[in-house]
Write a protein that holds these residues in place. Sequence first.
Motif, PDB file in Angstrom:
ATOM      1  N   ASN A  77       0.814  -1.119  -0.063  1.00  0.00           N
ATOM      2  CA  ASN A  77      -0.065   0.039  -0.065  1.00  0.00           C
ATOM      3  C   ASN A  77       0.705   1.289   0.094  1.00  0.00           C
ATOM      4  OD1 ASN A  77      -3.069  -0.580   0.640  1.00  0.00           O
ATOM      5  ND2 ASN A  77      -1.798  -2.120   1.670  1.00  0.00           N
TER       6      ASN A  77
ATOM      7  N   VAL B 135       0.700   5.205   1.499  1.00  0.00           N
ATOM      8  CA  VAL B 135      -0.316   6.071   2.229  1.00  0.00           C
ATOM      9  C   VAL B 135       0.428   7.332   2.488  1.00  0.00           C
ATOM     10  CG1 VAL B 135      -0.975   6.533   4.871  1.00  0.00           C
ATOM     11  CG2 VAL B 135      -1.112   4.354   3.519  1.00  0.00           C
TER      12      VAL B 135
ATOM     13  N   GLN C 172       0.871  11.402   4.100  1.00  0.00           N
ATOM     14  CA  GLN C 172       0.270  12.518   5.299  1.00  0.00           C
ATOM     15  C   GLN C 172       0.956  13.808   5.123  1.00  0.00           C
ATOM     16  OE1 GLN C 172       1.933  11.056   9.239  1.00  0.00           O
ATOM     17  NE2 GLN C 172      -0.057  11.678  10.128  1.00  0.00           N
TER      18      GLN C 172
ATOM     19  N   GLN D 169      -1.519  16.773   9.376  1.00  0.00           N
ATOM     20  CA  GLN D 169      -2.658  16.126   9.028  1.00  0.00           C
ATOM     21  C   GLN D 169      -2.603  14.383   9.382  1.00  0.00           C
ATOM     22  OE1 GLN D 169      -5.118  18.442   7.734  1.00  0.00           O
ATOM     23  NE2 GLN D 169      -3.401  19.799   8.550  1.00  0.00           N
ATOM     24  N   GLY D 170      -3.618  14.127   8.832  1.00  0.00           N
ATOM     25  CA  GLY D 170      -4.115  12.778   9.048  1.00  0.00           C
ATOM     26  C   GLY D 170      -3.512  11.725   7.629  1.00  0.00           C
ATOM     27  N   LEU D 171      -3.646  10.608   8.198  1.00  0.00           N
ATOM     28  CA  LEU D 171      -3.236   9.619   7.326  1.00  0.00           C
ATOM     29  C   LEU D 171      -4.253   9.336   5.792  1.00  0.00           C
ATOM     30  CD1 LEU D 171      -2.084   6.711   9.375  1.00  0.00           C
ATOM     31  CD2 LEU D 171      -0.633   8.246   8.565  1.00  0.00           C
TER      32      LEU D 171
ATOM     33  N   TRP E 238      -4.818   7.056   2.687  1.00  0.00           N
ATOM     34  CA  TRP E 238      -4.638   6.219   1.762  1.00  0.00           C
ATOM     35  C   TRP E 238      -4.669   6.313   0.220  1.00  0.00           C
ATOM     36  CZ3 TRP E 238      -7.622   3.060  -1.795  1.00  0.00           C
ATOM     37  CH2 TRP E 238      -7.100   1.885  -2.026  1.00  0.00           C
TER      38      TRP E 238
ATOM     39  N   TRP F 157      -2.942   0.564  -3.647  1.00  0.00           N
ATOM     40  CA  TRP F 157      -2.108  -0.909  -3.336  1.00  0.00           C
ATOM     41  C   TRP F 157      -1.746  -1.252  -4.610  1.00  0.00           C
ATOM     42  CZ3 TRP F 157      -3.949  -5.318  -5.881  1.00  0.00           C
ATOM     43  CH2 TRP F 157      -5.272  -5.279  -6.266  1.00  0.00           C
TER      44      TRP F 157
ATOM     45  N   GLN G 162     -10.082   7.050  -5.364  1.00  0.00           N
ATOM     46  CA  GLN G 162     -10.578   7.757  -6.611  1.00  0.00           C
ATOM     47  C   GLN G 162      -9.745   9.082  -6.497  1.00  0.00           C
ATOM     48  OE1 GLN G 162     -14.719   7.761  -5.756  1.00  0.00           O
ATOM     49  NE2 GLN G 162     -15.183   8.275  -8.080  1.00  0.00           N
TER      50      GLN G 162
ATOM     51  N   TYR H 142       4.514   7.211   2.629  1.00  0.00           N
ATOM     52  CA  TYR H 142       4.913   5.807   3.152  1.00  0.00           C
ATOM     53  C   TYR H 142       4.506   4.679   2.289  1.00  0.00           C
ATOM     54  CZ  TYR H 142       4.858   8.209   7.619  1.00  0.00           C
ATOM     55  OH  TYR H 142       5.433   8.891   8.811  1.00  0.00           O
TER      56      TYR H 142
ATOM     57  N   TYR I 152      -7.911 -10.538   5.863  1.00  0.00           N
ATOM     58  CA  TYR I 152      -7.075  -9.343   5.851  1.00  0.00           C
ATOM     59  C   TYR I 152      -6.827  -8.893   7.012  1.00  0.00           C
ATOM     60  CZ  TYR I 152      -5.382  -4.612   5.037  1.00  0.00           C
ATOM     61  OH  TYR I 152      -4.744  -3.376   5.031  1.00  0.00           O
ATOM     62  N   TYR I 153      -5.380  -8.770   7.376  1.00  0.00           N
ATOM     63  CA  TYR I 153      -4.829  -8.811   8.625  1.00  0.00           C
ATOM     64  C   TYR I 153      -4.249  -7.386   8.821  1.00  0.00           C
ATOM     65  CZ  TYR I 153      -5.830 -13.699   9.110  1.00  0.00           C
ATOM     66  OH  TYR I 153      -6.183 -15.052   9.001  1.00  0.00           O
ATOM     67  N   GLY I 154      -4.328  -6.376   8.138  1.00  0.00           N
ATOM     68  CA  GLY I 154      -3.574  -5.089   8.172  1.00  0.00           C
ATOM     69  C   GLY I 154      -2.315  -5.026   7.518  1.00  0.00           C
ATOM     70  N   MET I 155      -1.675  -3.630   7.536  1.00  0.00           N
ATOM     71  CA  MET I 155      -0.622  -3.299   7.282  1.00  0.00           C
ATOM     72  C   MET I 155       0.342  -3.497   8.285  1.00  0.00           C
ATOM     73  SD  MET I 155      -1.738  -0.021   5.058  1.00  0.00           S
ATOM     74  CE  MET I 155      -2.990   0.517   5.698  1.00  0.00           C
TER      75      MET I 155
ATOM     76  N   TRP J  33       6.021  -1.012   7.989  1.00  0.00           N
ATOM     77  CA  TRP J  33       6.010   0.382   7.113  1.00  0.00           C
ATOM     78  C   TRP J  33       7.269   0.710   6.848  1.00  0.00           C
ATOM     79  CZ3 TRP J  33       1.450   3.869   6.810  1.00  0.00           C
ATOM     80  CH2 TRP J  33       0.229   3.108   7.334  1.00  0.00           C
TER      81      TRP J  33
ATOM     82  N   TYR K 128      -9.741  -1.487  11.607  1.00  0.00           N
ATOM     83  CA  TYR K 128      -7.973  -1.939  12.023  1.00  0.00           C
ATOM     84  C   TYR K 128      -7.676  -0.444  12.646  1.00  0.00           C
ATOM     85  CZ  TYR K 128      -8.973  -5.450   8.739  1.00  0.00           C
ATOM     86  OH  TYR K 128      -9.201  -6.645   8.032  1.00  0.00           O
TER      87      TYR K 128
ATOM     88  N   TYR L  97      -4.420   1.677  14.007  1.00  0.00           N
ATOM     89  CA  TYR L  97      -2.906   2.425  13.888  1.00  0.00           C
ATOM     90  C   TYR L  97      -2.731   3.302  14.790  1.00  0.00           C
ATOM     91  CZ  TYR L  97      -3.081  -0.573   9.533  1.00  0.00           C
ATOM     92  OH  TYR L  97      -3.178  -1.551   8.870  1.00  0.00           O
TER      93      TYR L  97
ATOM     94  N   ALA M  60       6.679   6.100  11.861  1.00  0.00           N
ATOM     95  CA  ALA M  60       5.591   5.520  10.912  1.00  0.00           C
ATOM     96  C   ALA M  60       4.546   4.827  11.831  1.00  0.00           C
ATOM     97  CB  ALA M  60       6.246   4.584  10.229  1.00  0.00           C
TER      98      ALA M  60
ATOM     99  N   LEU N 130       0.480  -1.141  13.601  1.00  0.00           N
ATOM    100  CA  LEU N 130      -0.833  -1.625  13.711  1.00  0.00           C
ATOM    101  C   LEU N 130      -1.065  -2.340  15.150  1.00  0.00           C
ATOM    102  CD1 LEU N 130      -3.354  -3.046  12.153  1.00  0.00           C
ATOM    103  CD2 LEU N 130      -1.777  -5.012  11.954  1.00  0.00           C
TER     104      LEU N 130
ATOM    105  N   TYR O 212      -6.247  -5.354  14.698  1.00  0.00           N
ATOM    106  CA  TYR O 212      -7.011  -5.865  13.394  1.00  0.00           C
ATOM    107  C   TYR O 212      -8.073  -6.744  13.568  1.00  0.00           C
ATOM    108  CZ  TYR O 212      -4.726 -10.395  13.969  1.00  0.00           C
ATOM    109  OH  TYR O 212      -4.484 -11.942  14.550  1.00  0.00           O
ATOM    110  N   GLU O 213      -9.022  -6.767  12.625  1.00  0.00           N
ATOM    111  CA  GLU O 213     -10.268  -7.520  12.527  1.00  0.00           C
ATOM    112  C   GLU O 213     -10.916  -7.077  13.884  1.00  0.00           C
ATOM    113  OE1 GLU O 213      -9.685 -11.528   9.466  1.00  0.00           O
ATOM    114  OE2 GLU O 213      -9.622 -11.371  11.709  1.00  0.00           O
TER     115      GLU O 213
ATOM    116  N   TYR P  27      -5.503   6.266  14.438  1.00  0.00           N
ATOM    117  CA  TYR P  27      -6.256   5.949  13.410  1.00  0.00           C
ATOM    118  C   TYR P  27      -7.189   4.850  13.060  1.00  0.00           C
ATOM    119  CZ  TYR P  27      -3.441  10.110  12.188  1.00  0.00           C
ATOM    120  OH  TYR P  27      -2.805  11.439  12.015  1.00  0.00           O
TER     121      TYR P  27
ATOM    122  N   PHE Q  54      -8.696   6.011   5.920  1.00  0.00           N
ATOM    123  CA  PHE Q  54      -8.326   6.054   7.339  1.00  0.00           C
ATOM    124  C   PHE Q  54      -9.229   7.011   7.972  1.00  0.00           C
ATOM    125  CE2 PHE Q  54      -4.311   3.984   7.840  1.00  0.00           C
ATOM    126  CZ  PHE Q  54      -3.629   3.866   6.729  1.00  0.00           C
TER     127      PHE Q  54
ATOM    128  N   THR R 210     -10.401   9.984  10.890  1.00  0.00           N
ATOM    129  CA  THR R 210      -9.889  11.408  10.907  1.00  0.00           C
ATOM    130  C   THR R 210      -8.800  11.698  11.850  1.00  0.00           C
ATOM    131  OG1 THR R 210     -11.709  11.808  12.321  1.00  0.00           O
ATOM    132  CG2 THR R 210     -11.959  12.419   9.988  1.00  0.00           C
TER     133      THR R 210
END
Lengths: 122, 108
Positions: free
Chosen positions: A35, A37, A39, A43-45, A47, A50, A62, A95, A106-109, A112, B33, B35, B42, B45, B48-49, B86, B99, B101
Amino acid sequence: QVQLVQSGAEVKKPGASVKVSCKASGYTFTSYDINWVRQATGQGLEWMGWMNPNSGNTGYAQKFQGRVTMTRNTSISTAYMELSSLRSEDTAVYYCARDVVQGDYYYGMDVWGQGTTVTVSS
Amino acid sequence: SYELTQPPSVSVSPGQTARITCSGDALPKKYAYWYQQKSGQAPVLVIYEDSKRPSGIPERFSGSSSGTMATLTISGAQVEDEADYYCYSTDSSGNHEVFGTGTKVTVL
């Protein structure tokens, strides 16, 4: 150890393009999606999209459709993110992050990169 | 576009419980998820789930989800838990990841 190492900081002029690299080590590069990402300062993250390093398949947010391209070079275990038509609002830390996907789960990122600062200024 | 809404800030004293919420219309059907991002670093995580902890994440971090809201709980918050948090999930189609806010957690 498993790690993602990104390329160094970039300074670009409005309208130019930037290409950030993300080199993987310590695991099989083609087994995990990557992925991207970003920032902006304070500010925030956000996405961006991928890429599947095995197939080259991609999916973009989009907001970035038509401006972002994610590619890879499997021979050197490196993913790339290229953003074109840069404007000042693209100034941010970018990142890369490894996705953990097993079948339909899906288990996340979980890993990094250290981040790459891209500054867009005339 | 799909949005995940979090409170801007949460403040707790050391040893107290911090709860961070994340609101999104697709959360009844999609996992959340979480973070943690400390200043200048950086993200990491932590859940998750909805409720599972990756290895190496302290047990004081837990997650839950009910209806359109997911919650990250830090039980017995410590000074080192000060960070931005997040949530992350996808819309009902599964095609648009986003993500939240972000929430700044202060422990003092």
